[in-house]
Motif scaffolding. Structure first.
Motif, short mmCIF file in Angstrom:
data_model
loop_
_atom_site.label_atom_id
_atom_site.label_comp_id
_atom_site.label_asym_id
_atom_site.label_seq_id
_atom_site.Cartn_x
_atom_site.Cartn_y
_atom_site.Cartn_z
N PRO A 38 0.84 -1.20 0.00
CA PRO A 38 0.00 0.00 0.00
C PRO A 38 0.88 1.25 0.00
N CYS A 39 0.45 2.31 -0.72
CA CYS A 39 1.30 3.49 -0.84
C CYS A 39 0.50 4.72 -1.26
N TYR A 40 1.19 5.86 -1.25
CA TYR A 40 0.69 7.08 -1.88
C TYR A 40 1.27 7.12 -3.28
N SER A 41 0.48 7.60 -4.25
CA SER A 41 1.00 7.72 -5.60
C SER A 41 0.00 8.51 -6.44
N GLY A 42 0.52 9.24 -7.41
CA GLY A 42 -0.34 9.84 -8.42
C GLY A 42 -1.07 11.10 -8.05
N SER A 43 -0.96 11.60 -6.83
CA SER A 43 -1.68 12.82 -6.45
C SER A 43 -0.93 14.02 -7.00
N ARG A 44 -1.66 15.02 -7.46
CA ARG A 44 -1.02 16.22 -7.98
C ARG A 44 -1.45 17.45 -7.19
N ASP A 45 -1.88 17.24 -5.97
CA ASP A 45 -2.31 18.34 -5.11
C ASP A 45 -1.99 17.97 -3.67
N TRP A 46 -2.07 18.94 -2.78
CA TRP A 46 -1.83 18.69 -1.36
C TRP A 46 -2.93 17.80 -0.82
N ALA A 47 -2.57 16.92 0.08
CA ALA A 47 -3.55 16.05 0.73
C ALA A 47 -3.16 15.91 2.20
N ILE A 48 -4.15 15.87 3.06
CA ILE A 48 -3.90 15.66 4.49
C ILE A 48 -3.91 14.17 4.77
N ALA A 49 -2.94 13.72 5.53
CA ALA A 49 -2.88 12.32 5.95
C ALA A 49 -2.80 12.29 7.47
N GLN A 50 -3.62 11.46 8.10
CA GLN A 50 -3.61 11.31 9.55
C GLN A 50 -3.26 9.88 9.90
N PHE A 51 -2.45 9.73 10.96
CA PHE A 51 -2.05 8.42 11.44
C PHE A 51 -2.42 8.32 12.91
N ASP A 52 -3.03 7.23 13.30
CA ASP A 52 -3.38 6.99 14.70
C ASP A 52 -2.15 6.43 15.40
N LEU A 53 -1.61 7.18 16.36
CA LEU A 53 -0.38 6.80 17.04
C LEU A 53 -0.62 6.35 18.47
N THR A 54 -1.87 6.07 18.84
CA THR A 54 -2.18 5.73 20.23
C THR A 54 -1.52 4.45 20.71
N GLY A 55 -1.09 3.59 19.82
CA GLY A 55 -0.44 2.34 20.23
C GLY A 55 1.03 2.48 20.53
N TYR A 56 1.59 3.69 20.42
CA TYR A 56 3.03 3.89 20.61
C TYR A 56 3.30 4.72 21.85
N THR A 57 4.31 4.31 22.62
CA THR A 57 4.73 5.07 23.79
C THR A 57 6.25 5.16 23.79
N GLY A 58 6.78 6.03 24.62
CA GLY A 58 8.24 6.18 24.71
C GLY A 58 8.79 6.91 23.50
N VAL A 59 10.05 6.65 23.20
CA VAL A 59 10.72 7.30 22.07
C VAL A 59 10.34 6.55 20.80
N VAL A 60 9.80 7.28 19.84
CA VAL A 60 9.35 6.71 18.58
C VAL A 60 9.94 7.52 17.45
N SER A 61 10.44 6.84 16.41
CA SER A 61 10.99 7.53 15.23
C SER A 61 10.09 7.25 14.04
N PHE A 62 10.01 8.24 13.15
CA PHE A 62 9.22 8.10 11.92
C PHE A 62 10.11 8.39 10.73
N ARG A 63 9.80 7.75 9.61
CA ARG A 63 10.49 8.09 8.38
C ARG A 63 9.51 7.96 7.22
N TRP A 64 9.79 8.75 6.19
CA TRP A 64 9.01 8.73 4.96
C TRP A 64 9.91 8.13 3.90
N ARG A 65 9.47 7.03 3.28
CA ARG A 65 10.27 6.38 2.24
C ARG A 65 9.66 6.66 0.89
N PHE A 66 10.50 7.13 -0.01
CA PHE A 66 10.08 7.47 -1.35
C PHE A 66 10.75 6.54 -2.34
N GLY A 67 10.07 6.23 -3.41
CA GLY A 67 10.67 5.39 -4.42
C GLY A 67 10.02 5.64 -5.76
#
Length: 189
Positions: A38-67
């Motif tokens: 599953p991925c993002y692709s093909g959009s030609r305009d700004w879009a809002i994306a929300q992620f539910d992070l309630t399952g994470y505690t402590g120090v958490v790192s995020f990254r965006w992978r592009f290809g």
């Protein structure tokens, strides 16, 4: 795609936005991701994306992978206005220090005010006090529990009663669970 790590980047797991990703990778040997991802692709305009992070505690790192599979020659991706906060209760921290430290106040000498900066790698109780040359407490600047992070405290050259102190040498004393340090401040009025 967006990924999360809870072990300092040793392993990463793809997380899914609320409502899911709008596209799926087509099986293609030139694609950096496996078919069916599953991925993002093909959009030609700004879009809002929300992620539910309630399952994470402590120090958490995020990254965006592009290809890309090199079949498109248009502009790539833009990310803007990242916000982590309520309603999930997760707090954003740009970077957590790896050690305790306190910097010399700046400016030094000073006449009106000076800033003392310090950093904490763990949550702990911190006190930062100003003393005169005789060792008497002039003013308490910090006396509370603090989360890991970077902090700055301004001293306006006043004592605990709000009176301007005289020109001269003073000392700041920083104390925490695993780190203590004393430094000199000079006021020139």
């Amino acid at each position: 795609i967006v990924e999360v790590s809870t072990n300092g980047g040793l392993s990463w797991t793809q997380i899914t936005p609320v409502g899911g990703y709008p596209y799926t990778i087509v099986n293609n040997p030139q694609s950096p991701f496996p078919g069916g991802t599953p991925c993002y692709s093909g959009s030609r305009d700004w879009a809002i994306a929300q992620f539910d992070l309630t399952g994470y505690t402590g120090v958490v790192s995020f990254r965006w992978r592009f290809g890309t599979d090199a079949s498109m020659t248009e502009e790539g991706w833009y990310i803007d206005d990242i916000y982590v906060g309520p309603p999930t209760g997760v707090e954003l921290s740009e970077h957590i220090p790896s050690s305790f430290a306190i910097s010399q106040n700046r400016p030094n000498p000073f006449s009106k005010s000076s800033v003392i900066s310090y950093q904490l790698p763990i949550k702990c109780h911190v006190s930062l006090n100003i003393y005169d040359c005789a060792g008497r407490l002039v003013k308490n600047l910090v006396n509370e529990d603090k989360k890991p992070g970077y902090y700055s405290v301004k001293w306006d050259g006043e004592d605990s009663s709000g009176n301007r102190v005289a020109s001269g040498m003073y000392f700041y004393r920083f104390e925490s669970v695993k780190f203590n340090k004393t430094g000199k401040l000079i006021i020139l009025r």
